[in-house]
Design an enzyme around this catalytic site. Structure first.
Site, PDB file in Angstrom:
ATOM      1  CB  CYS A   2      -4.436   0.360  -7.336  1.00  0.00           C
ATOM      2  SG  CYS A   2      -5.723   0.409  -8.626  1.00  0.00           S
ATOM      3  CB  CYS A   7     -10.241   5.865  -9.654  1.00  0.00           C
ATOM      4  SG  CYS A   7      -9.086   5.681  -8.230  1.00  0.00           S
TER       5      CYS A   7
END
Ligand code: FES
Length: 183
Positions: A146, A76
């Site tokens: 994440c 990302c």
């Protein structure tokens, strides 16, 4: 034919009940997800409103007891930078700061790391895994990378500490051999 009538009637009732039940379960699941998303959003809002309270920032990079771990998530493009301040004698992490450019889950993972790391030794910090954070934050599978970002930054910061410690030992050894040489 008469014998099959109750079966048909039974199926006729069972089917809508099953449909209603599965709909109710799906609704409950989505309400749970909504609650989790709401809790996560609140936590992130609190970090944005009170950054210093949550350890957002950095330490003096020239402090010899400060180490840094910086990682990027290729998936990302988000980035996390973690600073640790250590006691060189005990190797206890005395303070933690971070800067995260990323999604809400990455920011929430960073604040969780601050709390998890403070007061731990380097050896204890090595045992913290991304799944501990993911579980604590109840991150859905799509958001697991994440928390991996958070784990990678602590790994890098630990490596940085080990390099600095090696360097320090090396310098001590060098200066003591100088002294021996001078005697
Ligand atoms: Fe990039 Fe979460 S989406 S770290």
């Amino acid at each position: 034919e008469t014998g099959s009538a109750p079966d048909i009637a039974g199926k006729g009732i069972a089917y809508p009940i099953a449909t209603i039940l599965s709909f109710a379960m799906a609704l409950r699941y989505s309400l749970d997800l909504d609650k989790e998303a709401e809790a996560l959003e609140k936590a992130v809002q609190d970090v944005l409103n009170n950054p210093a309270k949550h350890g957002v920032g950095r330490f003096d990079p020239n402090d010899p007891n400060v180490v840094t771990g910086m990682t990027g998530a290729p998936a990302c493009g988000d980035v996390m930078k973690l600073d640790l301040k250590l006691n060189p004698d005990t190797e206890v992490i005395e303070d933690v700061k971070f800067k995260t450019y990323g999604c809400g889950s990455a920011i929430a993972s960073s604040t969780m790391f601050v709390d998890m790391l403070k007061g731990k030794t380097i050896e204890e910090a090595k045992l913290i895994k991304d799944r501990d954070i993911a579980e604590a934050l109840q991150l859905p599978p799509i958001k697991l990378h994440c928390s991996v970002l958070a784990e990678d930054s602590i790994k890098k910061a630990i490596e940085n500490w080990e390099e600095k410690s090696e360097h320090r030992k090396h310098n001590q050894y060098d200066s003591s051999s100088d002294e021996v040489g001078q005697d």
